[in-house]
Design a protein around this motif. Structure first.
Motif, PDB file in Angstrom:
ATOM      1  N   ASN A 120       0.821  -1.207   0.000  1.00 10.51           N
ATOM      2  CA  ASN A 120       0.000   0.000   0.000  1.00 10.51           C
ATOM      3  C   ASN A 120       0.857   1.261   0.000  1.00 10.51           C
ATOM      4  OD1 ASN A 120      -2.358  -1.517   0.029  1.00 10.51           O
ATOM      5  ND2 ASN A 120      -2.466  -1.558   2.270  1.00 10.51           N
ATOM      6  N   GLN A 121       1.945   1.245   0.759  1.00 14.83           N
ATOM      7  CA  GLN A 121       2.813   2.420   0.856  1.00 14.83           C
ATOM      8  C   GLN A 121       3.542   2.727  -0.448  1.00 14.83           C
ATOM      9  OE1 GLN A 121       5.386   1.527   4.138  1.00 14.83           O
ATOM     10  NE2 GLN A 121       3.741   1.668   5.680  1.00 14.83           N
ATOM     11  N   ASN A 122       3.740   1.673  -1.264  1.00  7.85           N
ATOM     12  CA  ASN A 122       4.490   1.846  -2.514  1.00  7.85           C
ATOM     13  C   ASN A 122       3.598   1.822  -3.754  1.00  7.85           C
ATOM     14  OD1 ASN A 122       7.679   1.668  -1.956  1.00  7.85           O
ATOM     15  ND2 ASN A 122       6.603   0.377  -0.471  1.00  7.85           N
ATOM     16  N   ASP A 123       2.297   2.007  -3.539  1.00  7.06           N
ATOM     17  CA  ASP A 123       1.320   2.063  -4.656  1.00  7.06           C
ATOM     18  C   ASP A 123       1.413   0.842  -5.565  1.00  7.06           C
ATOM     19  OD1 ASP A 123       0.293   4.563  -3.855  1.00  7.06           O
ATOM     20  OD2 ASP A 123       1.957   5.596  -4.863  1.00  7.06           O
ATOM     21  N   LEU A 124       1.625  -0.314  -4.943  1.00  2.42           N
ATOM     22  CA  LEU A 124       1.653  -1.566  -5.696  1.00  2.42           C
ATOM     23  C   LEU A 124       0.273  -2.222  -5.655  1.00  2.42           C
ATOM     24  CD1 LEU A 124       5.041  -3.030  -4.373  1.00  2.42           C
ATOM     25  CD2 LEU A 124       4.631  -1.954  -6.599  1.00  2.42           C
ATOM     26  N   ALA A 125       0.118  -3.258  -6.423  1.00  5.22           N
ATOM     27  CA  ALA A 125      -1.125  -4.028  -6.416  1.00  5.22           C
ATOM     28  C   ALA A 125      -0.801  -5.514  -6.418  1.00  5.22           C
ATOM     29  CB  ALA A 125      -1.979  -3.677  -7.631  1.00  5.22           C
ATOM     30  N   VAL A 152      10.007  -2.878  -7.101  1.00  8.41           N
ATOM     31  CA  VAL A 152      10.384  -1.663  -6.377  1.00  8.41           C
ATOM     32  C   VAL A 152      11.643  -1.956  -5.577  1.00  8.41           C
ATOM     33  CG1 VAL A 152       8.032  -0.773  -6.206  1.00  8.41           C
ATOM     34  CG2 VAL A 152       8.907  -2.284  -4.427  1.00  8.41           C
ATOM     35  N   GLU A 153      12.194  -0.939  -4.937  1.00  3.13           N
ATOM     36  CA  GLU A 153      13.379  -1.118  -4.113  1.00  3.13           C
ATOM     37  C   GLU A 153      13.042  -1.881  -2.832  1.00  3.13           C
ATOM     38  OE1 GLU A 153      16.538  -0.304  -4.664  1.00  3.13           O
ATOM     39  OE2 GLU A 153      16.086   0.467  -6.671  1.00  3.13           O
ATOM     40  N   ALA A 154      13.973  -2.768  -2.432  1.00  2.00           N
ATOM     41  CA  ALA A 154      13.797  -3.491  -1.178  1.00  2.00           C
ATOM     42  C   ALA A 154      13.902  -2.518  -0.005  1.00  2.00           C
ATOM     43  CB  ALA A 154      14.841  -4.587  -1.060  1.00  2.00           C
ATOM     44  N   GLN A 155      13.345  -2.927   1.126  1.00  2.00           N
ATOM     45  CA  GLN A 155      13.342  -2.041   2.289  1.00  2.00           C
ATOM     46  C   GLN A 155      13.463  -2.859   3.568  1.00  2.00           C
ATOM     47  OE1 GLN A 155      10.193   0.936   2.401  1.00  2.00           O
ATOM     48  NE2 GLN A 155       9.969   0.605   4.587  1.00  2.00           N
ATOM     49  N   ASN A 190      13.673  -5.434   6.097  1.00  2.00           N
ATOM     50  CA  ASN A 190      13.584  -6.891   6.019  1.00  2.00           C
ATOM     51  C   ASN A 190      12.717  -7.372   4.861  1.00  2.00           C
ATOM     52  OD1 ASN A 190      11.187  -5.916   7.222  1.00  2.00           O
ATOM     53  ND2 ASN A 190      10.778  -7.923   8.154  1.00  2.00           N
ATOM     54  N   ILE A 191      12.246  -6.465   4.019  1.00  2.00           N
ATOM     55  CA  ILE A 191      11.377  -6.849   2.906  1.00  2.00           C
ATOM     56  C   ILE A 191      12.192  -6.955   1.617  1.00  2.00           C
ATOM     57  CG2 ILE A 191       9.416  -6.178   1.482  1.00  2.00           C
ATOM     58  CD1 ILE A 191       8.161  -4.960   3.942  1.00  2.00           C
ATOM     59  N   GLN A 192      12.152  -8.139   1.009  1.00  2.00           N
ATOM     60  CA  GLN A 192      12.848  -8.385  -0.250  1.00  2.00           C
ATOM     61  C   GLN A 192      11.917  -8.119  -1.421  1.00  2.00           C
ATOM     62  OE1 GLN A 192      14.800 -12.267  -0.339  1.00  2.00           O
ATOM     63  NE2 GLN A 192      14.594 -12.436   1.884  1.00  2.00           N
ATOM     64  N   THR A 193      12.509  -7.765  -2.548  1.00  2.84           N
ATOM     65  CA  THR A 193      11.740  -7.627  -3.784  1.00  2.84           C
ATOM     66  C   THR A 193      12.512  -8.317  -4.903  1.00  2.84           C
ATOM     67  OG1 THR A 193      12.791  -5.544  -4.414  1.00  2.84           O
ATOM     68  CG2 THR A 193      10.820  -5.408  -3.024  1.00  2.84           C
ATOM     69  N   GLY A 194      11.810  -8.693  -5.955  1.00  2.00           N
ATOM     70  CA  GLY A 194      12.498  -9.342  -7.065  1.00  2.00           C
ATOM     71  C   GLY A 194      11.524  -9.946  -8.049  1.00  2.00           C
TER      72      GLY A 194
END
Length: 333
Positions: free
Chosen positions: A223-228, A257-260, A262-266
């Motif tokens: 929600n904070q990164n305007d993702l869906a 989006v960029e990782a933050q 403890n949250i990974q992205t990929g």
């Protein structure tokens, strides 16, 4: 002597007449049988789409227990094949290939009977309510061989009963799977997808509570990164060591989006999985996991990563555990 000459002359005339008539007989032969099975199309389809399963229902596969069989391309789905060799003169040697496979709708095959030549076949699956109507058909081109064209008149009576018995056996196999509520395992290709996830090592007794916390954090991040979300949440069990689990909780999203912290992205790469749906409480997930593991071994596949569970039912929206559906995936080669 005159009588003998007349006999041979008459025989010659008969043979010539039969050869001439043969060219007016059908060149193409079609044999078809249909059966109604009290099972979903998915169940029935997978008993045909997996060539190893033919031993359970196809009459020809059961005629010689010593028949040598070699499977190619996993033996499952489009491009899969098996070759056979048998001392039984009714079987001989040959190869069958699945040329097309449309899940739960149709399967097309070719059969090369070596000295007998090439033929084609197909299966059609039509689901209506709790019943699947299966059509099994066979087609071959007899060419200009007059003997083959005469034999073609007998194909329906020769092959038809085997089709009827095979479909009856298929009915028993599929309906038994439904009655016993066995998982239906199949190979699926999942496309690549972007994700956000949290990976950590936790104790077994803390799994449920920690998963709830992790998914809450991931939803906030989305929600904070305007993702869906593009699909339902999943969990990957990277390693289980005694009471410790290396667990990754993830959610598919619409972009990277960029990782933050403890949250990974990929991006999860596209993979082939042995997959099955588990119905009911999470307390019995291990039973479906064990069933898939055995299926992988029986089909001579190799694991290519860690298992993944995807939670297709939101427990907060559906309190009835009997209605919960969890998709379980094992990456394979």
């Amino acid at each position: 002597m005159k009588t003998l000459k007349k006999f041979f002359l008459g025989l010659l005339i008969l043979l010539i007449a039969m050869a001439i008539i043969a060219f007016f007989l059908p060149r193409e032969v079609h044999v078809e049988r249909t059966a109604s099975i009290q099972a979903p199309a998915k169940v029935v389809f997978n008993q045909v789409n997996n060539l190893r399963s033919w031993d359970k229902w196809a009459v020809w596969n059961q005629m010689d227990p010593d028949m040598k069989v070699d499977y190619k391309n996993r033996g499952i789905g489009k491009g899969a094949a098996y070759s056979w060799e048998s001392e039984n003169p009714n079987l001989g040697a040959g190869t069958m290939t699945i040329t097309e496979s449309v899940p739960y709708d149709s399967i097309a095959t070719t059969m090369n009977f070596m000295e007998e030549g090439l033929s084609t076949g197909y299966f059609l699956f039509e689901e209506s309510g709790q019943t699947t109507t299966v059509t099994w058909a066979f087609d071959t081109d007899l060419g200009y061989n007059p003997i083959a064209r005469w034999m073609g008149l007998l194909f329906d009576s020769m092959i038809g009963p085997d089709f009827e018995q095979g479909l009856q056996n298929l009915k028993i196999v599929a309906e038994t799977i439904v009655q016993e509520k066995r998982p239906v395992v199949e190979l699926v290709n999942l496309p690549a997808f972007d994700f956000v996830s949290i990976r950590q090592t936790i104790e077994l007794e803390d799994v449920s509570e920690q998963m709830g916390i992790n998914y809450g954090q991931l939803i906030n991040f989305i929600n904070q990164n305007d993702l869906a979300m593009t699909n339902m949440p999943y969990a990957i069990y990277h390693k289980i060591d005694g009471n410790l689990i290396d667990l990754e909780c993830g959610i598919p999203v619409n972009s990277k989006v960029e990782a933050q912290e403890n949250i990974q992205t990929g991006t999860m790469p596209a993979k082939t999985y042995a997959a099955a749906d588990h119905f009911g409480s999470y307390d019995h997930l291990e039973q479906t996991h064990s069933f898939i593991q055995k299926w992988i071994q029986n089909n001579e596949l190799q694991l290519a990563g860690s298992p993944m569970e995807q939670y297709l039912t939101d427990p907060q929206k559906e309190p009835d555990e009997s209605k919960w559906v969890t998709a379980i995936y094992y990456p394979v080669n």
